[in-house]
Write a protein that holds these residues in place. Structure first.
Motif, PDB file in Angstrom:
ATOM      1  N   SER A 147     101.771  32.607  40.884  1.00  0.00           N
ATOM      2  CA  SER A 147     101.755  31.745  39.078  1.00  0.00           C
ATOM      3  C   SER A 147     103.083  31.300  38.381  1.00  0.00           C
ATOM      4  CB  SER A 147     101.448  32.947  38.392  1.00  0.00           C
ATOM      5  OG  SER A 147     101.755  33.926  37.937  1.00  0.00           O
ATOM      6  N   GLY A 148     104.137  31.289  39.378  1.00  0.00           N
ATOM      7  CA  GLY A 148     105.451  30.775  39.058  1.00  0.00           C
ATOM      8  C   GLY A 148     105.436  29.259  39.860  1.00  0.00           C
TER       9      GLY A 148
ATOM     10  N   TYR B 109      96.226  31.908  41.168  1.00  0.00           N
ATOM     11  CA  TYR B 109      97.001  32.323  40.441  1.00  0.00           C
ATOM     12  C   TYR B 109      97.701  32.517  39.361  1.00  0.00           C
ATOM     13  CZ  TYR B 109      96.937  34.540  45.146  1.00  0.00           C
ATOM     14  OH  TYR B 109      96.954  34.815  46.675  1.00  0.00           O
ATOM     15  N   GLN B 110      98.216  31.326  38.544  1.00  0.00           N
ATOM     16  CA  GLN B 110      97.888  31.173  37.427  1.00  0.00           C
ATOM     17  C   GLN B 110      97.196  31.510  35.958  1.00  0.00           C
ATOM     18  OE1 GLN B 110     101.107  29.766  35.918  1.00  0.00           O
ATOM     19  NE2 GLN B 110     100.427  30.890  34.137  1.00  0.00           N
TER      20      GLN B 110
ATOM     21  N   ALA C 130      98.937  41.400  26.064  1.00  0.00           N
ATOM     22  CA  ALA C 130      99.107  42.785  26.631  1.00  0.00           C
ATOM     23  C   ALA C 130     100.057  43.516  27.623  1.00  0.00           C
ATOM     24  CB  ALA C 130      97.447  43.314  26.053  1.00  0.00           C
ATOM     25  N   ASN C 131     100.333  43.933  27.722  1.00  0.00           N
ATOM     26  CA  ASN C 131     100.853  44.423  28.962  1.00  0.00           C
ATOM     27  C   ASN C 131     100.208  45.319  29.718  1.00  0.00           C
ATOM     28  OD1 ASN C 131     101.519  47.201  27.589  1.00  0.00           O
ATOM     29  ND2 ASN C 131     103.040  47.034  27.507  1.00  0.00           N
ATOM     30  N   ALA C 132     100.549  46.247  31.166  1.00  0.00           N
ATOM     31  CA  ALA C 132      99.730  46.467  31.832  1.00  0.00           C
ATOM     32  C   ALA C 132      98.797  48.024  30.785  1.00  0.00           C
ATOM     33  CB  ALA C 132     100.820  46.652  32.903  1.00  0.00           C
TER      34      ALA C 132
ATOM     35  N   LYS D  63     108.455  29.742  35.477  1.00  0.00           N
ATOM     36  CA  LYS D  63     108.105  29.966  34.441  1.00  0.00           C
ATOM     37  C   LYS D  63     109.237  29.879  33.660  1.00  0.00           C
ATOM     38  CE  LYS D  63     103.527  32.397  35.445  1.00  0.00           C
ATOM     39  NZ  LYS D  63     102.974  33.775  35.425  1.00  0.00           N
TER      40      LYS D  63
ATOM     41  N   LYS E  83     107.269  41.321  33.043  1.00  0.00           N
ATOM     42  CA  LYS E  83     107.587  41.921  31.400  1.00  0.00           C
ATOM     43  C   LYS E  83     106.078  42.431  30.840  1.00  0.00           C
ATOM     44  CE  LYS E  83     108.071  38.610  28.602  1.00  0.00           C
ATOM     45  NZ  LYS E  83     107.471  37.418  27.803  1.00  0.00           N
ATOM     46  N   LEU E  84     105.210  42.259  31.304  1.00  0.00           N
ATOM     47  CA  LEU E  84     104.460  42.997  30.705  1.00  0.00           C
ATOM     48  C   LEU E  84     103.908  44.061  31.624  1.00  0.00           C
ATOM     49  CD1 LEU E  84     102.495  40.129  29.486  1.00  0.00           C
ATOM     50  CD2 LEU E  84     103.474  41.267  28.066  1.00  0.00           C
ATOM     51  N   GLU E  85     104.953  44.736  32.547  1.00  0.00           N
ATOM     52  CA  GLU E  85     104.580  45.910  33.202  1.00  0.00           C
ATOM     53  C   GLU E  85     103.281  45.793  33.908  1.00  0.00           C
ATOM     54  OE1 GLU E  85     105.737  49.420  31.390  1.00  0.00           O
ATOM     55  OE2 GLU E  85     106.134  48.285  29.521  1.00  0.00           O
ATOM     56  N   PHE E  86     103.141  44.792  34.961  1.00  0.00           N
ATOM     57  CA  PHE E  86     101.928  44.391  35.634  1.00  0.00           C
ATOM     58  C   PHE E  86     102.554  44.924  37.058  1.00  0.00           C
ATOM     59  CE2 PHE E  86     100.318  41.988  32.558  1.00  0.00           C
ATOM     60  CZ  PHE E  86      99.084  42.904  32.445  1.00  0.00           C
TER      61      PHE E  86
ATOM     62  N   ARG F 212      97.316  39.206  31.844  1.00  0.00           N
ATOM     63  CA  ARG F 212      97.886  39.567  30.130  1.00  0.00           C
ATOM     64  C   ARG F 212      97.396  39.309  28.873  1.00  0.00           C
ATOM     65  NH1 ARG F 212     101.536  34.527  28.308  1.00  0.00           N
ATOM     66  NH2 ARG F 212     100.581  33.026  29.179  1.00  0.00           N
TER      67      ARG F 212
ATOM     68  N   ALA G 287      97.122  35.423  36.104  1.00  0.00           N
ATOM     69  CA  ALA G 287      98.392  35.711  35.820  1.00  0.00           C
ATOM     70  C   ALA G 287      98.192  36.289  33.957  1.00  0.00           C
ATOM     71  CB  ALA G 287      99.550  34.922  35.641  1.00  0.00           C
TER      72      ALA G 287
ATOM     73  N   GLN H  70     102.761  29.500  46.245  1.00  0.00           N
ATOM     74  CA  GLN H  70     103.052  28.743  44.613  1.00  0.00           C
ATOM     75  C   GLN H  70     102.788  26.955  44.781  1.00  0.00           C
ATOM     76  OE1 GLN H  70     107.811  29.609  45.229  1.00  0.00           O
ATOM     77  NE2 GLN H  70     107.218  31.195  43.846  1.00  0.00           N
TER      78      GLN H  70
ATOM     79  N   THR I 231     106.187  36.453  33.207  1.00  0.00           N
ATOM     80  CA  THR I 231     105.384  37.542  32.447  1.00  0.00           C
ATOM     81  C   THR I 231     104.536  38.747  33.127  1.00  0.00           C
ATOM     82  OG1 THR I 231     102.955  36.660  32.827  1.00  0.00           O
ATOM     83  CG2 THR I 231     103.611  35.840  31.398  1.00  0.00           C
ATOM     84  N   GLN I 232     104.525  39.029  34.491  1.00  0.00           N
ATOM     85  CA  GLN I 232     104.016  39.675  35.417  1.00  0.00           C
ATOM     86  C   GLN I 232     105.012  40.984  35.060  1.00  0.00           C
ATOM     87  OE1 GLN I 232     100.812  39.240  36.244  1.00  0.00           O
ATOM     88  NE2 GLN I 232     101.069  40.038  38.085  1.00  0.00           N
TER      89      GLN I 232
ATOM     90  N   SER J 186     110.896  34.740  42.133  1.00  0.00           N
ATOM     91  CA  SER J 186     109.572  33.759  42.580  1.00  0.00           C
ATOM     92  C   SER J 186     108.695  33.481  41.483  1.00  0.00           C
ATOM     93  CB  SER J 186     108.789  34.076  43.462  1.00  0.00           C
ATOM     94  OG  SER J 186     109.603  35.026  44.947  1.00  0.00           O
ATOM     95  N   GLU J 187     108.715  34.661  40.172  1.00  0.00           N
ATOM     96  CA  GLU J 187     107.594  34.147  39.151  1.00  0.00           C
ATOM     97  C   GLU J 187     108.398  32.920  38.365  1.00  0.00           C
ATOM     98  OE1 GLU J 187     106.541  36.740  36.857  1.00  0.00           O
ATOM     99  OE2 GLU J 187     104.793  36.161  35.975  1.00  0.00           O
TER     100      GLU J 187
ATOM    101  N   GLN K 134      99.307  41.817  43.041  1.00  0.00           N
ATOM    102  CA  GLN K 134      99.911  41.580  41.411  1.00  0.00           C
ATOM    103  C   GLN K 134     101.274  41.089  41.844  1.00  0.00           C
ATOM    104  OE1 GLN K 134      99.203  42.419  38.335  1.00  0.00           O
ATOM    105  NE2 GLN K 134      97.162  43.259  39.305  1.00  0.00           N
TER     106      GLN K 134
ATOM    107  N   ILE L 185     100.582  38.042  42.805  1.00  0.00           N
ATOM    108  CA  ILE L 185      99.442  36.805  41.225  1.00  0.00           C
ATOM    109  C   ILE L 185     101.717  36.350  40.956  1.00  0.00           C
ATOM    110  CG2 ILE L 185      98.903  37.049  39.050  1.00  0.00           C
ATOM    111  CD1 ILE L 185      96.812  38.755  40.294  1.00  0.00           C
TER     112      ILE L 185
ATOM    113  N   LEU M 150     101.003  43.209  22.181  1.00  0.00           N
ATOM    114  CA  LEU M 150     102.614  42.327  21.980  1.00  0.00           C
ATOM    115  C   LEU M 150     102.732  41.597  21.455  1.00  0.00           C
ATOM    116  CD1 LEU M 150     103.448  42.697  25.423  1.00  0.00           C
ATOM    117  CD2 LEU M 150     104.097  44.446  24.206  1.00  0.00           C
TER     118      LEU M 150
ATOM    119  N   ILE N 160     104.030  35.665  42.653  1.00  0.00           N
ATOM    120  CA  ILE N 160     104.191  34.974  42.900  1.00  0.00           C
ATOM    121  C   ILE N 160     104.302  33.248  42.265  1.00  0.00           C
ATOM    122  CG2 ILE N 160     105.097  34.089  45.210  1.00  0.00           C
ATOM    123  CD1 ILE N 160     105.023  36.773  45.834  1.00  0.00           C
TER     124      ILE N 160
ATOM    125  N   PHE O 103     111.949  40.341  44.257  1.00  0.00           N
ATOM    126  CA  PHE O 103     112.034  39.093  44.913  1.00  0.00           C
ATOM    127  C   PHE O 103     110.224  38.418  44.179  1.00  0.00           C
ATOM    128  CE2 PHE O 103     110.010  35.672  47.504  1.00  0.00           C
ATOM    129  CZ  PHE O 103     110.976  35.223  47.935  1.00  0.00           C
TER     130      PHE O 103
ATOM    131  N   HIS P 187      98.809  27.573  43.514  1.00  0.00           N
ATOM    132  CA  HIS P 187      99.492  28.157  41.910  1.00  0.00           C
ATOM    133  C   HIS P 187      98.361  28.756  40.968  1.00  0.00           C
ATOM    134  CE1 HIS P 187     101.239  28.138  38.460  1.00  0.00           C
ATOM    135  NE2 HIS P 187     101.383  26.514  38.844  1.00  0.00           N
TER     136      HIS P 187
END
Lengths: 381, 684
Positions: free
Chosen positions: A250-251, B55-56, B233-235, A256, A265-268, B63, B59, B48, A262-263, A282-283, A243, A246, B240, A248, A278, B52
């Motif tokens: 996705s940043g 991973y985007q 949705a969250n984890a 963002k 905030k959505l508690e992933f 969610r 992510a 990154q 999102t990672q 980074s995200e 996670q 993901i 949401l 870092i 960190f 990228h």
């Protein structure tokens, strides 16, 4: 050549400008450069804390209070001359050892580890004291010895390092134990520990690795295995690191945007506001933000090393150098684990991760660095 | 005091050397830091910048949840726009465990709720079971189909029930209940097997599927296309916010060809008889009414039928779930005679004038086995018209012998016996019309000449569904033309309101060498209801339109050779009584309705089945039921609708009265009921 460049300057600068804020602060034993850099990092920390804690203003206030407390402690510590710390170091060391033993016997358990000591009024981790006591004590000890150290000196130093490290590792708190070893080890290294011993030690360590492996706890072993292939167990031990990567990745380059990650905030992302902050940073701020933060950290390390280079005696040099390098190790281990380079050990990102004792003990270290920097004796060349 | 004392040998430290050594080591430290930072930067750049996009995506996968939005199921109307199946808002009481608290709090809440709404033990057990299986933040249904009263009582005290919510959803509703239950069908929970067979993406968000009737056969039209919501949705899976919405499309509304009024009349006319009524429009094959008695309440199946009710339905000896119109296989009995007559004329084995002598029984040459006419005393000399009109078995035994089973099979199969009609409804049976080949295959036996005789009067191996009989009579009505029976009249796009009519599928025309052949047989069928001595004269004589028909009383229990039939069906135990059958079309000269009635163990086709068909035809052709089902005692006041107090004469009827033959317009007083007629009712 480095020695030439870093040739310490003695006394005041020849063309002294009008006394400014820097001079005023220096008269209060505060180094303005270090202060500015620390404030910058702590400021970033507070901003990202707000995002990582799910927009909790309480968390931010509490973090700010701790940083403020840490700054006060830093300023107070900076007032005393380094010689005092050299004198006090062994006593502090002995006292901390007692506390560590007490912690093992009567400490509070939190998250399966006994790290806390509760005095009713104050509740803290004695291992944090050791972060100050260790470099000070080793520096003070080596100060009294001829350098490069003799074998006996090395053995004595290793004993000084390994006893508390073992006590802390038993808690178990591998992260802090590592930092303590790093602090003492860097003092020894900067004190001129011969390369042959270092290479020899590495060889012995390599040979002993299987035995060490046997002594690791299951979760610690799992962390190391996970590092090799985080995706092998995406819901278990690999979850944190997956996670985090993901977040870092996705940043991207520019991130963002603050509060848009999102990672976390959505508690992933687990431990988003503490050890893995960190990843949140980074995200949200991307590669550019990461470069900025790394630059700030490097500048702090550089300034500390500069202070070490300019220090007036062996104790001060070793203390300042050891603190500088320990700080760097702090940053490196935390970032390394968050980006999946190192196994997950509980090392916070200095001044950014949420956590009271850590911020205060860290700033206390900077207090000693400032003390070294600002208490200058007029020495005969 | 200093704990670390400087020893003597260390006293002379080389301060400068130590400083230089330190500076060198500091240089190494700087290099170490740079190496570390470079390592970090390389790794970060890899994550990154290089990786990228990967991973985007991950992510986003983390969610985003795709939540299907179930389409609204199409409505089902009859031909007049009467709703047969609709979607009704139903109130469901849901409890969110997370908002209620621990188990004690939940028990208290349930106890309090019981004062406001009815909760059975089953409700509570099922609820607790569901609570264990679903996430705590998700609402769990406790009771569905709350009454308005319960909703009102809840609303008054709703502040007492934290975590409780009443939600409105749509459930399928069948306003006419058991009426046309076999035809409309019902929906029920999708089984895993059904899901496996279907394309799962078409059922996203849906819990119900058509299980029977039109609901099943037109499932693809009714269902519509599911839409989707993309939810962040969250984890822990808690939704949401909505990120995106993909529109689905509601199912098509269906207009069926059935006429609910005719359907209701048919069901009422059947009374307590088990059996079936099928009414077709011969001009296009549309089903006007399709009754299977007894019916059942389709509402029981919506949202899942409980085991007890289902067992009751399954174990009911009257088999209410069995769709007799399509699945019921009955010997057609004498109703095959008009088609037999057509075959005889077409193949040239008889002429209309050809006559046989009926003395009540006959034997085949070289056999002592007696083949009896239903009329013990015999009909005397019988030609084709009389044979059909009075349903003389001896005539048709001889006709069958003349035709032979091969030609009979060819002809009757041409009328649709022995294979499913292909109606747009599920579970239709093929029935059976025997042949030599079939007997060899199925029974491993040769065909016996005697079997040809039985087959000739629709007994023996012959089995047909009421739908097949209705199709057969419709094809006679259309003089060999006709259309495949179907119930779907039109479909409607629920958004554009565009109506698409279903094009009837013409059946291959039965071409006869001489079209006059049709006239002969249809005239004979008319004689059944219009002439004295016709088996259904009692039903047809007072009708303001001409009916062409044929009665049938199919024997259920075979008779031994030494056994004689009791003269009165009423004296037999119900399960041994004959099935009562009747096929008809009207008006004879311009057919608009073709009916087949099948009353199990009804006894006589003429007295039981014919009046039912008459009432159906009345309702369809006149708009109301003129016929009074009291044999031969029709009060004169009921003959012409103008004399019925308070009932206006529909213009359609007036027109028809002028068109129909004078006989129909003649006051019934001129046609007194005679004992002979009564006897002739006793037809087979």
């Amino acid at each position: 050549m480095i020695a030439d460049v870093l040739q310490p300057m003695r006394g005041r600068r020849p063309n002294k400008p009008e006394p400014g804020l820097a001079d005023w602060l220096e008269s209060w034993h505060i180094d303005i450069w270090l202060l500015m850099l620390l404030l910058a990092v702590a400021g970033i920390g507070i901003f990202i804390q707000y995002s990582a804690s799910g927009h909790s203003i309480d968390g931010v206030i509490s973090q700010a209070q701790r940083v403020a407390l840490g700054l006060v402690v830093m300023a107070v510590i900076a007032q005393a001359p380094p010689d005092l710390y050299r004198t006090v170091a062994p006593w502090l060391y002995a006292f901390t050892i007692l506390l560590l033993v007490a912690t093992l016997l009567l400490g509070d358990a939190a998250k399966g580890a006994t790290r806390w000591l509760d005095f009713g009024v104050v509740r803290f981790q004695p291992s944090e004291f050791m972060k100050l006591a260790m470099p000070t004590t080793v520096a003070a000890f080596l100060h009294t010895r001829r350098l490069p150290p003799t074998l006996l000196t090395i053995a004595a130093t290793l004993l000084l390092i390994l006893v508390p490290a073992a006590l802390i590792a038993r808690q178990p708190d591998l992260g802090t134990a590592l930092l303590i070893v790093a602090a003492g080890g860097f003092a020894l290294f900067l004190g001129g520990l011969q390369w042959r011993w270092m290479i020899g030690a590495l060889a012995v360590l390599g040979a002993a690795a299987p035995i060490l492996w046997e002594h690791l706890k299951d979760y610690q072993r799992q962390r190391i295995l996970t590092l090799l292939d985080p995706e092998s167990d995406p819901l278990g031990a690999g979850y944190h690191i997956t996670q985090s990567m993901i977040a870092i990745g996705s940043g991207g380059t520019f991130g963002k945007g603050w509060l848009n990650g999102t990672q976390a905030k959505l508690e992933f992302l687990p431990e988003a506001h503490t050890d893995f902050i960190f990843a949140v940073y980074s995200e949200e701020l991307g590669f550019i933000g990461v470069l900025l933060l790394l630059t700030l950290y490097l500048a702090i390390v550089g300034r500390c090393l500069w202070i070490a280079v300019r220090a007036q005696d062996t104790f001060q040099r070793l203390l300042a150098g050891s603190l500088a390098m320990t700080f760097f190790i702090y940053v490196f281990i935390n970032m390394g684990m968050v980006i999946g380079l190192l196994p997950v050990v509980g090392v916070p990102l200095p001044l950014v991760s949420y956590g009271g004792t850590s911020a205060v003990s860290l700033l206390a270290c900077f207090g000693m660095l400032m003390s070294v920097h600002t208490h200058r004796k007029l020495l005969a060349n | 005091m200093a704990l670390f004392a400087r020893r003597r040998r260390d006293a002379l430290k080389n301060v400068h050397a130590e400083r230089d050594s330190f500076l060198r080591r500091a240089g190494v430290a700087v290099l170490f830091c740079i190496a570390g930072v470079v390592l970090l930067i390389v790794r970060l750049a890899d994550l990154q910048i290089v990786e990228h996009e990967h991973y985007q995506t991950r992510a986003d996968e983390n969610r985003m949840r795709v939540t299907p939005v179930a389409p609204v199921r199409g409505l089902i109307y009859d031909r007049n726009g009467t709703l047969l199946a609709q979607n009704q808002p139903a109130f469901v009481l849901e409890v969110t465990p997370e908002q209620v608290g621990n188990r004690t709090a939940m028990d208290e809440l349930l106890a309090k709720l019981q004062h406001v709404i009815t909760l059975t033990d089953t409700d509570i057990t099922r609820f607790k079971d569901r609570v264990r299986k679903s996430p705590r933040y998700r609402g769990v249904p406790l009771r569905s189909n709350l009454t308005m009263e319960e909703v009102a009582r809840y609303e008054i005290d709703r502040h007492q029930f934290p975590g409780v919510e009443i939600n409105a959803g749509l459930t399928r509703n069948y306003p006419f209940g058991a009426t046309a239950s076999h035809l409309v069908g019902y929906v029920g929970g999708i089984s895993e097997e059904e899901l496996k067979q279907a394309n799962e993406s078409q059922f996203l968000g849906l819990t119900q599927i058509g299980k029977n009737g039109v609901e099943k056969s037109q499932e693809d039209l009714l269902r519509g296309e599911p839409g989707a919501k993309i939810i962040e949705a969250n984890a822990y899976g808690r939704p949401l916010r909505e990120l995106d919405y993909r529109r689905g499309y509601p199912g098509r509304n269906l207009y069926l060809s059935i006429d609910t009024k005719v359907q209701t009349v048919a069901e009422q006319a059947m009374g307590n008889f088990q059996g079936s009524v099928v009414a077709l429009d011969p001009r296009n094959g549309e089903i006007i009414a399709m009754v299977s008695k007894p019916g059942f309440d389709p509402q029981l199946f919506v949202g899942g039928i409980d085991t007890a009710s289902y067992q009751t339905l399954l174990n009911d000896p009257t088999r209410p779930l069995f769709n007799r119109s399509l699945q019921g296989l009955y010997p057609p009995g004498s109703t095959v005679k008009p088609a037999m007559a057509l075959a005889g004329l077409e193949y040239g084995v008889v002429t209309p004038e050809h006559s046989e002598y009926c003395k009540g029984e006959m034997t085949l040459p070289g056999s002592s086995r007696k083949y009896r006419c239903w009329k013990r005393t015999g009909h005397g000399a019988v030609n084709m018209l009389e044979g059909v009109k009075r349903s003389c078995d001896i005539y048709f035994y001889n006709l069958a012998t003349l035709l032979g089973i091969d030609r009979m099979h060819e002809a009757m199969t041409g009328f649709g016996l022995g294979h499913a009609t292909g109606v747009d409804l599920p579970l239709e049976k093929d029935g059976l019309y025997p042949s030599r080949e079939w007997k060899r295959r199925a029974r491993k036996e040769n065909w016996y000449p005697g079997e040809t005789l039985n087959t000739g009067i629709g007994q023996g191996y012959v089995l047909a569904t009421p739908m097949q009989l209705a199709q057969m009579v419709a094809r006679i009505a259309m003089r060999g033309g006709g259309y495949k029976p179907h119930v779907l009249h039109a479909t409607e796009d629920p958004i554009t309101r565009k109506i698409t009519e279903i094009v009837p599928e013409a059946l291959p025309k039965i071409d006869l060498k001489d079209n006059g052949t049709w006239d002969v047989v249809i005239a004979a069928m008319e004689a059944v209801t219009q002439e004295q001595g016709g088996t259904a004269y009692a039903v047809g004589r007072n009708a303001p339109y001409r009916i062409a028909a044929k009665t049938g009383s199919a024997q259920v229990a075979g008779l031994r050779q030494d056994e004689t039939r009791p003269q009165k069906q009423e004296e037999m135990p119900l399960r041994l009584r004959d099935h009562a059958l009747f096929i008809a079309f009207a008006p004879a000269e311009a057919p608009r309705i073709a009916v087949a009635v099948m009353a199990e163990h009804g006894g006589h086709g003429a007295s039981i089945a014919a009046p039912i068909a008459r009432q159906v035809m009345d309702q369809y052709l006149l708009g109301y039921v003129l016929y009074n089902n009291e044999k031969a005692e029709v009060p004169s006041s009921r003959v012409t609708p103008a004399l019925v107090p308070g009932l206006p004469v529909p213009p359609e009827l007036q027109q028809m009265l002028q068109q129909t033959a004078p006989a129909a317009a003649t006051p019934p007083a001129a046609v007194p009921a005679t004992p002979a007629q009564q006897e002739d009712d006793d037809d087979r």
